[in-house]
Scaffold this active site. Structure first.
Site, PDB file in Angstrom:
ATOM      1  N   TYR A 236       0.789  -1.398  -0.076  1.00 14.89           N
ATOM      2  CA  TYR A 236      -0.057  -0.095  -0.100  1.00 14.89           C
ATOM      3  C   TYR A 236       0.730   1.407   0.035  1.00 14.89           C
ATOM      4  O   TYR A 236       1.854   1.438   0.714  1.00 14.89           O
ATOM      5  CB  TYR A 236      -0.943   0.164   1.296  1.00 14.89           C
ATOM      6  CG  TYR A 236      -2.123  -0.958   1.408  1.00 14.89           C
ATOM      7  CD1 TYR A 236      -2.369  -1.851  -0.083  1.00 14.89           C
ATOM      8  CD2 TYR A 236      -2.788  -1.316   2.319  1.00 14.89           C
ATOM      9  CE1 TYR A 236      -3.369  -2.713  -0.169  1.00 14.89           C
ATOM     10  CE2 TYR A 236      -3.894  -2.112   2.214  1.00 14.89           C
ATOM     11  CZ  TYR A 236      -4.119  -3.117   1.177  1.00 14.89           C
ATOM     12  OH  TYR A 236      -4.907  -3.801   1.116  1.00 14.89           O
TER      13      TYR A 236
ATOM     14  N   SER B  57      -5.800 -13.924   0.929  1.00 18.63           N
ATOM     15  CA  SER B  57      -6.639 -13.021   0.376  1.00 18.63           C
ATOM     16  C   SER B  57      -6.943 -13.285  -1.113  1.00 18.63           C
ATOM     17  O   SER B  57      -6.130 -13.431  -2.014  1.00 18.63           O
ATOM     18  CB  SER B  57      -5.968 -11.710   0.379  1.00 18.63           C
ATOM     19  OG  SER B  57      -6.741 -10.717   0.091  1.00 18.63           O
TER      20      SER B  57
ATOM     21  N   SER C  27     -13.997  -3.586   1.284  1.00 15.31           N
ATOM     22  CA  SER C  27     -14.684  -2.794   0.318  1.00 15.31           C
ATOM     23  C   SER C  27     -15.960  -3.293   0.716  1.00 15.31           C
ATOM     24  O   SER C  27     -16.833  -3.243  -0.370  1.00 15.31           O
ATOM     25  CB  SER C  27     -14.335  -2.670  -1.103  1.00 15.31           C
ATOM     26  OG  SER C  27     -13.221  -2.316  -1.315  1.00 15.31           O
TER      27      SER C  27
ATOM     28  N   THR D 146     -11.462   8.418   4.842  1.00 10.72           N
ATOM     29  CA  THR D 146     -10.893   9.670   4.484  1.00 10.72           C
ATOM     30  C   THR D 146     -10.866  10.785   5.480  1.00 10.72           C
ATOM     31  O   THR D 146     -10.218  11.543   5.761  1.00 10.72           O
ATOM     32  CB  THR D 146     -10.737  10.280   3.149  1.00 10.72           C
ATOM     33  OG1 THR D 146     -12.324  10.751   2.917  1.00 10.72           O
ATOM     34  CG2 THR D 146     -10.524   9.518   1.914  1.00 10.72           C
TER      35      THR D 146
ATOM     36  N   ALA E   3     -18.448  -0.931  -0.989  1.00  9.95           N
ATOM     37  CA  ALA E   3     -17.849  -0.822  -2.394  1.00  9.95           C
ATOM     38  C   ALA E   3     -17.197   0.608  -2.552  1.00  9.95           C
ATOM     39  O   ALA E   3     -17.519   1.360  -3.562  1.00  9.95           O
ATOM     40  CB  ALA E   3     -19.180  -0.943  -3.228  1.00  9.95           C
TER      41      ALA E   3
HETATM   42  N1  LIG Z   1      -7.090  -7.957   0.216  1.00  7.06           N
HETATM   43  C1  LIG Z   1      -7.275  -7.142  -0.964  1.00  7.06           C
HETATM   44  O1  LIG Z   1      -6.858  -7.439  -1.860  1.00  7.06           O
HETATM   45  C2  LIG Z   1      -7.790  -5.767  -0.545  1.00  7.06           C
HETATM   46  C3  LIG Z   1      -8.361  -4.918  -1.594  1.00  7.06           C
HETATM   47  C4  LIG Z   1      -8.713  -3.906  -1.178  1.00  7.06           C
HETATM   48  C5  LIG Z   1      -9.019  -3.355   0.024  1.00  7.06           C
HETATM   49  N2  LIG Z   1      -8.557  -4.110   1.055  1.00  7.06           N
HETATM   50  C6  LIG Z   1      -8.593  -3.591   2.506  1.00  7.06           C
HETATM   51  O2  LIG Z   1      -9.889  -3.263   2.547  1.00  7.06           O
HETATM   52  C7  LIG Z   1      -9.995  -1.951   3.313  1.00  7.06           C
HETATM   53  C8  LIG Z   1     -11.232  -1.264   2.954  1.00  7.06           C
HETATM   54  O3  LIG Z   1     -11.391  -1.089   1.819  1.00  7.06           O
HETATM   55  P1  LIG Z   1     -11.959   0.156   0.953  1.00  7.06           P
HETATM   56  O4  LIG Z   1     -11.331   1.373   1.339  1.00  7.06           O
HETATM   57  O5  LIG Z   1     -11.928  -0.071  -0.604  1.00  7.06           O
HETATM   58  O6  LIG Z   1     -13.415   0.283   1.814  1.00  7.06           O
HETATM   59  P2  LIG Z   1     -14.915   1.009   1.778  1.00  7.06           P
HETATM   60  O7  LIG Z   1     -14.977   1.150   3.340  1.00  7.06           O
HETATM   61  O8  LIG Z   1     -15.656   0.045   0.921  1.00  7.06           O
HETATM   62  O9  LIG Z   1     -14.633   2.288   1.246  1.00  7.06           O
HETATM   63  C9  LIG Z   1     -13.869   3.279   1.910  1.00  7.06           C
HETATM   64  C10 LIG Z   1     -14.000   4.555   1.109  1.00  7.06           C
HETATM   65  O10 LIG Z   1     -15.384   4.991   1.184  1.00  7.06           O
HETATM   66  C11 LIG Z   1     -15.677   6.326   1.493  1.00  7.06           C
HETATM   67  N3  LIG Z   1     -16.471   6.150   2.695  1.00  7.06           N
HETATM   68  C12 LIG Z   1     -16.266   5.303   3.575  1.00  7.06           C
HETATM   69  N4  LIG Z   1     -17.107   5.523   4.833  1.00  7.06           N
HETATM   70  C13 LIG Z   1     -18.021   6.678   4.363  1.00  7.06           C
HETATM   71  C14 LIG Z   1     -19.078   7.384   4.750  1.00  7.06           C
HETATM   72  N5  LIG Z   1     -19.492   6.908   5.939  1.00  7.06           N
HETATM   73  N6  LIG Z   1     -19.497   8.419   4.078  1.00  7.06           N
HETATM   74  C15 LIG Z   1     -19.167   8.635   2.872  1.00  7.06           C
HETATM   75  N7  LIG Z   1     -18.004   8.068   2.307  1.00  7.06           N
HETATM   76  C16 LIG Z   1     -17.452   7.003   2.978  1.00  7.06           C
HETATM   77  C17 LIG Z   1     -14.332   6.901   1.509  1.00  7.06           C
HETATM   78  O11 LIG Z   1     -13.566   7.362   0.458  1.00  7.06           O
HETATM   79  P3  LIG Z   1     -13.656   8.875   0.004  1.00  7.06           P
HETATM   80  O12 LIG Z   1     -13.948   9.714   1.060  1.00  7.06           O
HETATM   81  O13 LIG Z   1     -12.436   9.119  -0.824  1.00  7.06           O
HETATM   82  O14 LIG Z   1     -15.064   8.754  -0.900  1.00  7.06           O
HETATM   83  C18 LIG Z   1     -13.364   5.567   2.023  1.00  7.06           C
HETATM   84  O15 LIG Z   1     -12.009   5.533   1.988  1.00  7.06           O
HETATM   85  C19 LIG Z   1      -8.597  -1.430   2.856  1.00  7.06           C
HETATM   86  O16 LIG Z   1      -8.039  -0.389   3.469  1.00  7.06           O
HETATM   87  C20 LIG Z   1      -7.856  -2.731   2.830  1.00  7.06           C
HETATM   88  O17 LIG Z   1      -7.360  -2.666   4.440  1.00  7.06           O
HETATM   89  C21 LIG Z   1      -8.086  -5.165   0.863  1.00  7.06           C
END
Ligand SMILES: NC(=O)c1ccc[n+]([C@@H]2O[C@H](COP(=O)([O-])OP(=O)(O)OC[C@H]3O[C@@H](n4cnc5c(N)ncnc54)[C@H](OP(=O)(O)O)[C@@H]3O)[C@@H](O)[C@H]2O)c1
Length: 332
Positions: free
Chosen positions: A54, A151, A206, A286, A209
């Protein structure tokens, strides 16, 4: 915050974990990253997920600094190995050499003597599984890693690893980290049934999403300023979710969330937690307000009628094909 076992292991994790992909060392400045981590800790999050790759290894450094001073025994720190961390031909994959070098780098950057869970970030077609699993097992014996997981592995890959571990007496995998959300359910047909039987828990990524399930992306409109879709490091990953048909249906989930007194983000996170094979949902953020919003999904129960309404609204845009769980056909 409620807590669950990680699969059939003795390790407890917070139902909601905090992850720092795309954010720490990249989309957000360090002070905002630290504020998000503080908010997570205040809300009872004890599980933190990162990876060597990352932000080109910077994300682990930021997380290490943000968690400095927190009692180590109160935290579960997860990281991963596989994707390239340098230019060299051995700076990638799941060879013994890269695993040993990568864990040492991760421990240094995270400023800790051990990680609670070490995950193979994808399946490496160029390394014998025995080599990877023995290297993982050695790290457990050395105390650098307490548990091992994977993963985005398929059910067949997980089954092969379990068979080898049993035959060779290696530590067994305790977890898988797949993408899982209302929109992306590809683990349900094959991975989840195998993992339930074999005692692996899902730590899902995610669950919102990438922000799409908050409903803040409107069909036919440009993405809101400051969102992941406008960020150079994040826009490539989220773009495939930003189709008008998906966004229109997501807007139609709003009355369901409102009736339950939930925000859209809470509904999305609560949805993945209804699956008993899910040990934890990893959310990204964020801003600290997002963390405070998302954690309230812990403990929420959704009844069968609500789940049915969600399915009816999303209809054909839900992806369920187990063949969508894929690792690269050659090392990246
Ligand atoms: N193993 C793998 O291959 C893999 C791949 C991807 C992720 N991951 C893991 O999963 C974690 C989470 O992934 P993700 O960040 O895609 O998850 P997510 O929780 O689906 O999306 C997070 C993003 O959505 C927005 N967000 C979150 N909560 C919000 C709210 N309450 N209101 C408005 N916007 C909101 C923010 O982006 P903005 O503010 O920029 O819009 C935030 O950075 C990663 O950090 C990592 O640890 C693993």
């Amino acid at each position: 915050m409620e807590y669950r076992h990680l699969g059939r292991s003795g390790l407890m994790v917070s139902e909601i974990s905090y992850g720092n992909w795309i954010t720490h060392g990249s989309q957000v400045e360090e002070d905002a990253a630290v504020e998000c981590v503080r908010a997570a800790l205040d809300e009872g999050v004890t599980t933190f997920d990162t990876a060597d790759v990352y932000a080109g290894t910077r994300a682990e450094e930021v997380l290490g600094r943000a968690l400095k001073g927190v009692r180590r025994e109160s935290l579960e720190i997860f990281t991963k190995v596989y994707w390239p961390t340098g230019e060299g031909k051995n700076d990638r994959g799941l060879s013994r050499k890269h695993i040993v070098e990568s864990i040492n780098g991760s421990l240094r950057r995270l400023q800790t003597d051990y990680v609670d869970l070490y995950q193979a970030h994808r399946f490496d077609v160029e390394t014998p599984l025995e080599e990877t699993l023995r290297a993982f097992d050695d790290l457990v014996r050395q105390g650098k890693v307490l548990y091992v997981g994977v993963s985005e592995w398929t059910a067949d890959q997980i089954a092969r690893a379990l068979k080898i571990a049993d035959e060779m007496g290696f530590d067994r995998l305790v977890s898988n980290q797949p993408q899982y959300s209302m929109l992306w359910r590809v683990i349900e047909a094959e991975v989840v049934p195998l993992c339930e039987k074999e005692g692996l828990g899902q730590i899902v990524w995610s669950p919102i999403a990438q922000g799409v399930l908050t409903g803040k992306y409107q069909p036919g409109q440009p993405p809101p300023a400051g969102s992941r879709a406008t960020d150079p490091s994040g826009s490539g990953f989220i773009s495939r979710l930003l189709e008008d048909d998906v966004l229109r249906r997501v807007q139609d989930l709003k009355p369901i969330a409102a009736d339950l007194g939930l925000t859209m983000a809470q509904l999305a996170v609560a949805w993945v937690l209804q699956n008993p094979n899910v040990s934890s949902a990893i959310v990204g953020a964020t801003k600290p307000e997002q963390v405070r919003d998302n954690v309230k999904a812990s403990g929420v129960k959704l009844d069968a009628e609500v789940l049915k309404k969600i399915d009816d609204v999303l209809g054909a845009v839900v992806e369920r094909d187990p063949a969508k769980t894929v690792s690269p056909s050659a090392r990246p």
